[in-house]
Design an enzyme around this catalytic site. Structure first.
Site, PDB file in Angstrom:
ATOM      1  N   ARG A  92       0.819  -1.223   0.000  1.00  0.00           N
ATOM      2  CA  ARG A  92       0.000   0.000   0.000  1.00  0.00           C
ATOM      3  C   ARG A  92       0.851   1.270   0.000  1.00  0.00           C
ATOM      4  O   ARG A  92       0.345   2.348  -0.300  1.00  0.00           O
ATOM      5  CB  ARG A  92      -0.948  -0.011   1.198  1.00  0.00           C
ATOM      6  N   GLN A  93       2.126   1.144   0.325  1.00  0.00           N
ATOM      7  CA  GLN A  93       3.024   2.298   0.273  1.00  0.00           C
ATOM      8  C   GLN A  93       3.689   2.339  -1.103  1.00  0.00           C
ATOM      9  O   GLN A  93       4.890   2.165  -1.250  1.00  0.00           O
ATOM     10  CB  GLN A  93       4.075   2.196   1.384  1.00  0.00           C
ATOM     11  N   LYS A 150     -17.817   7.070  -2.563  1.00  0.00           N
ATOM     12  CA  LYS A 150     -17.648   7.782  -1.292  1.00  0.00           C
ATOM     13  C   LYS A 150     -17.093   9.174  -1.551  1.00  0.00           C
ATOM     14  O   LYS A 150     -16.196   9.349  -2.367  1.00  0.00           O
ATOM     15  CB  LYS A 150     -16.684   7.009  -0.377  1.00  0.00           C
ATOM     16  N   ARG A 172     -16.488  13.227   0.579  1.00  0.00           N
ATOM     17  CA  ARG A 172     -16.628  14.096   1.746  1.00  0.00           C
ATOM     18  C   ARG A 172     -16.965  15.502   1.236  1.00  0.00           C
ATOM     19  O   ARG A 172     -16.128  16.140   0.577  1.00  0.00           O
ATOM     20  CB  ARG A 172     -15.320  14.110   2.536  1.00  0.00           C
TER      21      ARG A 172
END
Length: 315
Positions: A100-101, A196, A198
């Site tokens: 994931r990095q 998703k 925000r």
């Protein structure tokens, strides 16, 4: 080529011995004798108990938690094999930690996925065999061949008897759409996507669903479940918006932190995972079912040794 000759040997570190033994059973081979232990100060040491000179070697070692210990063990095993004059060293890494990095998301961040790839190559690996890398482009981080196996067909087989009219495959985010499309194609099912966003800083996340899920069984598909926050929240939203039952599946069951508690309390009917990462006793819930990837890895190992196409596994 005679796979069962002494020209090929299979070894394993301590990360997932059960999977390594399963793979050996599928291949009709004995697991090579190797001792990986620690000195009192925590340093890892490896002792090869048999000759490997000129042999084709496969080392089975996922870099799952404890990630750093298992990674160091893998590197030291590879180094020991190289210094013992092994012919070809194939690193079988069912779960590739640090994946994931894989980019700099903000200033002064490391790209650790590339660093780990460099370490594995520098240690002496000639090839890597892994499954469901977090991003397929991670194959390009290695300067050696990578065989990237897919767990989707194994997971999809579990759901093959579900009604095609009343089932939909769901991506928990926009990033997983390609994975979900492949999964849905195997089962000939429609897809839906959870979007998703925000609206603004300090406002809670809003989830919208693209696709028809009302009154249907939904199968959430992801490459891994870590803390289970995203997958359980997605299950709640699907139920709130009319899904009949919600299932989840992933290749890598990392299940760290509050994951087990979240899954237990979630509306998920079943969570299907593979054994790329071993499940400890406290993680063995009734809701969690494990399917084995040993057969696929065994076939990949056999094909690589015989210089046959690995891609034919997915045709």
């Amino acid at each position: 080529m005679n796979f069962n000759s002494g020209e090929v040997k299979i070894f394993s570190g301590n990360a997932n011995l059960d999977l390594a033994k399963e793979i050996c059973k599928e291949l009709g081979k004995d697991l090579g004798e190797l001792s990986a232990s620690k000195f009192s100060d925590g340093e890892t040491t490896v002792d090869l108990k048999e000759t490997v000179r000129g042999r084709d070697i496969f080392v089975i070692q996922p870099t799952c938690p404890p990630t750093n210990d298992n990674l160091m063990e893998l590197l030291i095993i590879i180094d020991a094999l190289r210094r013992a004059s092994a012919g070809r060293i194939n690193a079988v890494i069912p779960y590739y930690g640090y994946a994931r990095q894989d980019r700099k998301a903000k200033a002064r961040e490391p790209i650790t996925a590339k660093l780990v790839a460099n370490l594995i190559t520098k240690a002496g690996a000639d090839r890597v065999i892994s499954m469901d890398l977090h991003a397929a482009q991670l194959q390009g981080y290695f300067d050696i061949p990578v065989d990237h196996l897919l767990g989707g067909p194994i997971l999809a087989d579990y759901f093959k008897n579900m009604s095609k009219e009343d089932t939909v495959v769901v991506s928990p985010d926009l990033g997983g759409v390609q994975r979900v499309r492949k999964f849905a194609t195997i089962l000939d099912l429609p897809i839906a996507i959870i979007e998703k966003r925000r609206p603004k800083a300090n406002e809670s996340e809003v989830m919208n669903i693209i696709g028809d899920i009302e009154g249907k069984d939904a199968i959430l598909v992801d490459d891994m479940i870590d803390t289970a926050g995203s997958i359980t929240k997605a299950a709640e939203v699907l139920k709130e918006m009319g899904a009949k039952r919600v299932f989840a599946c992933c290749t890598h069951a990392v299940l760290s932190g509050p994951a087990i508690e979240r899954i237990e309390e979630s509306p998920l009917e079943k969570v299907l995972v593979t054994n790329t990462i071993p499940l400890t006793e406290e993680k063995k819930l009734d809701k969690i079912e494990v399917v084995s990837v040993a057969g696929m890895f065994a076939e990949a190992i056999r094909r690589i040794y015989d210089n046959e196409s690995v891609s034919k596994l997915f045709v």
